[in-house]
Design a protein around this motif. Structure first.
Motif, PDB file in Angstrom:
ATOM      1  N   ASP A 269       0.827  -1.154  -0.047  1.00 28.58           N
ATOM      2  CA  ASP A 269      -0.020   0.057   0.065  1.00 28.58           C
ATOM      3  C   ASP A 269       0.772   1.209  -0.028  1.00 28.58           C
ATOM      4  O   ASP A 269       2.021   1.270   0.519  1.00 28.58           O
ATOM      5  N   PRO A 270       0.430   2.590  -0.486  1.00 25.28           N
ATOM      6  CA  PRO A 270       1.219   3.723  -0.334  1.00 25.28           C
ATOM      7  C   PRO A 270       1.458   3.990   1.102  1.00 25.28           C
ATOM      8  O   PRO A 270       0.498   3.780   1.683  1.00 25.28           O
ATOM      9  N   GLU A 271       2.646   4.226   1.191  1.00 27.80           N
ATOM     10  CA  GLU A 271       3.019   4.814   2.587  1.00 27.80           C
ATOM     11  C   GLU A 271       1.999   6.065   3.095  1.00 27.80           C
ATOM     12  O   GLU A 271       2.178   7.220   2.450  1.00 27.80           O
ATOM     13  N   PRO A 272       1.405   5.865   4.163  1.00 26.18           N
ATOM     14  CA  PRO A 272       0.645   6.911   4.466  1.00 26.18           C
ATOM     15  C   PRO A 272       1.232   7.903   5.290  1.00 26.18           C
ATOM     16  O   PRO A 272       2.302   7.690   6.141  1.00 26.18           O
ATOM     17  N   VAL A 273       1.104   9.091   5.064  1.00 23.67           N
ATOM     18  CA  VAL A 273       1.748  10.307   5.838  1.00 23.67           C
ATOM     19  C   VAL A 273       0.767  11.346   6.213  1.00 23.67           C
ATOM     20  O   VAL A 273      -0.211  11.394   5.726  1.00 23.67           O
ATOM     21  N   LEU A 274       0.921  12.059   7.156  1.00 18.06           N
ATOM     22  CA  LEU A 274       0.216  13.172   7.775  1.00 18.06           C
ATOM     23  C   LEU A 274       0.899  14.460   7.034  1.00 18.06           C
ATOM     24  O   LEU A 274       2.015  14.732   6.768  1.00 18.06           O
ATOM     25  N   THR A 275      -0.271  15.282   6.500  1.00 20.39           N
ATOM     26  CA  THR A 275       0.394  16.623   5.779  1.00 20.39           C
ATOM     27  C   THR A 275      -0.706  17.534   5.984  1.00 20.39           C
ATOM     28  O   THR A 275      -1.964  17.338   6.310  1.00 20.39           O
ATOM     29  N   TRP A 276      -0.269  18.696   5.886  1.00 18.59           N
ATOM     30  CA  TRP A 276      -1.424  19.972   5.942  1.00 18.59           C
ATOM     31  C   TRP A 276      -0.942  20.973   4.595  1.00 18.59           C
ATOM     32  O   TRP A 276       0.247  20.864   4.309  1.00 18.59           O
ATOM     33  N   PRO A 277      -1.762  21.989   4.361  1.00 14.84           N
ATOM     34  CA  PRO A 277      -1.311  22.912   3.286  1.00 14.84           C
ATOM     35  C   PRO A 277      -0.021  23.644   3.779  1.00 14.84           C
ATOM     36  O   PRO A 277       0.854  23.775   2.780  1.00 14.84           O
ATOM     37  N   GLU A 278       0.207  23.969   4.848  1.00 13.12           N
ATOM     38  CA  GLU A 278       1.322  24.622   5.559  1.00 13.12           C
ATOM     39  C   GLU A 278       2.628  23.957   5.807  1.00 13.12           C
ATOM     40  O   GLU A 278       3.428  24.460   6.449  1.00 13.12           O
ATOM     41  N   GLY A 279       2.383  22.402   5.581  1.00 13.36           N
ATOM     42  CA  GLY A 279       3.364  21.462   5.665  1.00 13.36           C
ATOM     43  C   GLY A 279       3.638  21.395   7.246  1.00 13.36           C
ATOM     44  O   GLY A 279       2.614  21.522   8.110  1.00 13.36           O
ATOM     45  N   ASN A 280       4.640  20.725   7.701  1.00 10.83           N
ATOM     46  CA  ASN A 280       4.894  20.698   8.849  1.00 10.83           C
ATOM     47  C   ASN A 280       5.131  21.914  10.128  1.00 10.83           C
ATOM     48  O   ASN A 280       5.159  21.834  11.164  1.00 10.83           O
ATOM     49  N   ALA A 281       4.695  22.951   9.427  1.00 14.65           N
ATOM     50  CA  ALA A 281       4.516  24.148  10.174  1.00 14.65           C
ATOM     51  C   ALA A 281       3.181  24.098  11.252  1.00 14.65           C
ATOM     52  O   ALA A 281       2.926  24.486  12.251  1.00 14.65           O
ATOM     53  N   TRP A 282       2.275  23.332  10.737  1.00 18.95           N
ATOM     54  CA  TRP A 282       1.031  22.960  11.455  1.00 18.95           C
ATOM     55  C   TRP A 282       1.478  22.219  13.019  1.00 18.95           C
ATOM     56  O   TRP A 282       1.105  22.581  13.801  1.00 18.95           O
ATOM     57  N   LEU A 283       2.379  21.353  12.884  1.00 22.00           N
ATOM     58  CA  LEU A 283       3.001  20.743  13.981  1.00 22.00           C
ATOM     59  C   LEU A 283       3.909  21.663  14.874  1.00 22.00           C
ATOM     60  O   LEU A 283       3.915  21.625  16.097  1.00 22.00           O
ATOM     61  N   ALA A 284       4.723  22.271  14.102  1.00 21.13           N
ATOM     62  CA  ALA A 284       5.539  23.236  14.835  1.00 21.13           C
ATOM     63  C   ALA A 284       4.973  24.320  15.627  1.00 21.13           C
ATOM     64  O   ALA A 284       5.175  24.786  16.876  1.00 21.13           O
ATOM     65  N   ARG A 285       3.693  24.895  15.056  1.00 18.59           N
ATOM     66  CA  ARG A 285       2.867  25.831  15.827  1.00 18.59           C
ATOM     67  C   ARG A 285       2.374  25.247  17.028  1.00 18.59           C
ATOM     68  O   ARG A 285       2.346  25.959  18.151  1.00 18.59           O
ATOM     69  N   ARG A 286       1.994  24.314  16.805  1.00 19.88           N
ATOM     70  CA  ARG A 286       1.276  23.466  18.230  1.00 19.88           C
ATOM     71  C   ARG A 286       2.210  22.900  18.950  1.00 19.88           C
ATOM     72  O   ARG A 286       2.064  23.034  20.292  1.00 19.88           O
ATOM     73  N   LEU A 287       3.520  22.819  18.598  1.00 22.93           N
ATOM     74  CA  LEU A 287       4.598  22.513  19.654  1.00 22.93           C
ATOM     75  C   LEU A 287       5.113  23.666  20.422  1.00 22.93           C
ATOM     76  O   LEU A 287       5.276  23.466  21.361  1.00 22.93           O
ATOM     77  N   ALA A 288       4.933  24.883  19.804  1.00 20.13           N
ATOM     78  CA  ALA A 288       5.365  26.180  20.508  1.00 20.13           C
ATOM     79  C   ALA A 288       4.250  26.624  21.209  1.00 20.13           C
ATOM     80  O   ALA A 288       4.567  27.423  22.260  1.00 20.13           O
ATOM     81  N   GLN A 289       2.938  26.337  20.851  1.00 16.34           N
ATOM     82  CA  GLN A 289       1.917  26.921  21.661  1.00 16.34           C
ATOM     83  C   GLN A 289       1.986  27.020  23.101  1.00 16.34           C
ATOM     84  O   GLN A 289       1.842  28.269  23.779  1.00 16.34           O
ATOM     85  N   PRO A 290       2.141  26.112  23.676  1.00 22.21           N
ATOM     86  CA  PRO A 290       2.333  25.846  25.416  1.00 22.21           C
ATOM     87  C   PRO A 290       3.502  26.834  25.929  1.00 22.21           C
ATOM     88  O   PRO A 290       3.305  27.075  26.917  1.00 22.21           O
ATOM     89  N   LEU A 291       4.528  27.420  25.242  1.00 17.78           N
ATOM     90  CA  LEU A 291       5.570  28.237  25.670  1.00 17.78           C
ATOM     91  C   LEU A 291       4.867  29.461  25.821  1.00 17.78           C
ATOM     92  O   LEU A 291       5.144  30.423  26.935  1.00 17.78           O
TER      93      LEU A 291
END
Length: 539
Positions: A269-291
């Protein structure tokens, strides 16, 4: 949205139409001028500036630094502060927007983590991206890459997937099957994991690490042009350098640590990946939010780090106030590329110089092209999220609006990636944006002749030292291993290193896991670690 920057003499952010093409553009994202200020400001390290204190000070707001700070907060270390050079944290995982459409400035997807990445899996669960159901992990389909996922332009047409087609009974198909068997054997006999912290390092791994991937392929009799071109593309895509530059360990690790390699006709099967229009910035912003804004200090450049017996002093420059600052903390985490850490430390540990000497970094260009209308469909497979041109010097492009659930195609942003030769780093800094935008447009126009007519703007992001190249001898180098544990040989054990450089190559999983483990280790430590006990003294 990343702020545009202007460098003297480069015409950056010049809205004028370059040469009457009908589109405009400019540099966005990282401020090369601000980063290079480190070379010119040694005198400022003697200035006092206002004094600020923290329990732990993290230098660098990439994924490793953000993960470190998050883990410290979870361990109850409330007085953690992070200094980040740029105006937005995230490192290679920052985002942009054009015409109201989000798009990436770097990393644009995350493969689903395997059993070697429990820290990452736990965080994805916390974000609601995944849940445990009947003993298995189920992901939110809204964040999984929609179909069609990948296509390749080859022999005048688009085909599904990225592996060049091979006819039944052909020598190419036989070579595909031979390489697939080699990957399965490596998985079974040696063991590979993502991140690499989840696997052991053996003499067999070291033997692979001692030679280039190209040399190993030749020794196996794997010389087929289509196979080697595909493998070269994979290495440039993940490592910034091709099969002649990366080690055989890195080449096999790309497949054996994740999805394997499957020849045409093999069930996969095709390798499933997580993605967003802004790419991994979606993850980075949520990682920074608690600070929050009170702990995350953007536009702050560290200039010098001096470790003492009881505390560490950091001289910094605040670009927002245009004045020096002085920070003092019992512990400082160096969450930046090792060559920058070497420049900052007044007394670097013995392992740092050989570690820096062994590492090379790939420069990257990321170009976002804003289109007023969808492109005409060419013969073959339908438009996909990831679109690669066989034999291209570039790495293809992703469609930022592919994840949008709109009934009809419309305006979009195409994000094109280009891993440049190391010799081009100087030109990437010194030459104007038009010099780099035009070849990107020309390359894509070769398969999309209508692209120039639909193009409104090209925004370019340059990564001078985007990622460490896992060249032969890098992954198993003892200096990198010596810098990994807390303390890392720095007098007093109060300075710590955490960056994907320590893994010898740069991906989200490596940076996140190293940062999380470092933050947990510092937070849990009681041995000469006043993180919890001295808060009132440091306030």
């Amino acid at each position: 949205m990343a702020s545009a920057i202007a460098l003297p003499g480069l015409g950056a952010c010049n809205p004028a139409d370059p040469g009457g093409t009908g589109w405009s553009g400019g540099w966005v994202g990282a401020s090369a001028e601000r980063g290079h200020r480190l070379r010119q400001m040694s005198a400022i390290t003697q200035a006092d500036g206002p004094l600020r204190r923290a329990q732990v000070l993290v230098l660098g707001g990439g994924i490793a630094g953000l993960a470190t700070a998050r883990a410290l907060l979870q361990q109850g270390v409330a007085d953690v502060h992070l200094l980040e050079l740029e105006d937005e944290a995230g490192g290679n995982s920052r985002g942009h927007a054009m015409g109201g459409m989000a798009c990436p400035l770097g990393a644009h997807y995350l493969p689903l983590p395997g059993p070697a990445a429990p820290e990452l899996q736990q965080w994805l669960d916390e974000l609601g991206l995944a849940r445990q159901q009947a003993g298995r992990t189920v992901y939110d389909e809204r964040h999984l890459c929609h179909s069609p996922q990948e296509r390749l332009f080859i022999d005048g047409a688009w085909v599904e997937g990225l592996l060049p087609p091979a006819e039944a009974g052909s020598a190419t198909l036989a070579q595909y099957r031979q390489f697939a068997q080699a990957v399965r054997q490596a998985q079974r006999e040696l063991g590979f994991a993502m991140p690499t912290l989840g696997s052991t390092w053996t003499a067999a791994h070291a033997a692979l690490d001692a030679q280039t991937f190209a040399a190993w392929l030749a020794a196996q009799g794997l010389r087929d042009e289509r196979l080697r071109s595909y493998l070269d593309y994979c290495c440039r895509d993940d490592y910034g350098a091709g099969i002649g530059s990366v080690s055989a360990w890195a080449g096999l690790h790309y497949f054996a640590s994740r999805h394997g390699f499957h020849a045409p006709g093999e069930e996969a099967d095709p390798e499933p990946v997580l993605t967003w229009p802004e790419g991994n910035a979606w993850l980075a912003r949520r990682l920074a939010q608690p600070l929050g804004a009170d702990r995350l200090h953007t536009g702050c450049l560290a200039l010098q780090v001096q470790a003492g017996r009881h505390e560490v002093t950091v001289q910094a420059w605040n670009a927002r106030t245009d004045r020096p600052e002085r920070w003092v903390a019992p512990h400082v985490v160096m969450a930046m590329p090792l060559f920058i850490a070497q420049r900052l430390l007044a007394a670097p540990p013995p392992a740092l110089a050989p570690a820096v000497a062994t590492l090379r970094h790939a420069p990257w260009l990321v170009a976002n092209l804003q289109l007023r209308a969808p492109l005409l469909q060419r013969i073959g497979a339908a438009p996909a999220w990831d679109n690669v041109l066989h034999g291209s010097r570039m790495l293809g492009y992703v469609d930022a609006m592919h994840q949008a659930l709109r009934p009809e195609p419309g305006p979009t942003v195409l994000t094109a990636y280009w891993a440049l030769p190391e010799a081009e780093r100087g030109a990437l800094l010194s030459r104007p944006w038009q010099h780099w935008a035009q070849p990107v447009v020309d390359e894509l126009a070769a398969v999309h002749p209508d692209l120039p007519a639909q193009l409104l703007r090209v925004d370019l992001m340059r990564h001078g030292h985007a990622m460490a190249i896992p060249a032969p001898g890098v992954r198993g180098h003892p200096a990198l291993q010596a810098l990994g544990p807390p303390g890392a040989g720095v007098p007093g054990g109060r300075v710590h290193f955490v960056h994907a450089d320590l893994s010898g190559y740069s991906v989200f999983e490596e940076a996140f896991t190293r940062g999380t483990r470092m933050g947990r280790a510092l937070g849990q430590s009681r041995l000469e670690n006043p993180l919890r006990r001295s808060r009132s003294r440091l306030a």
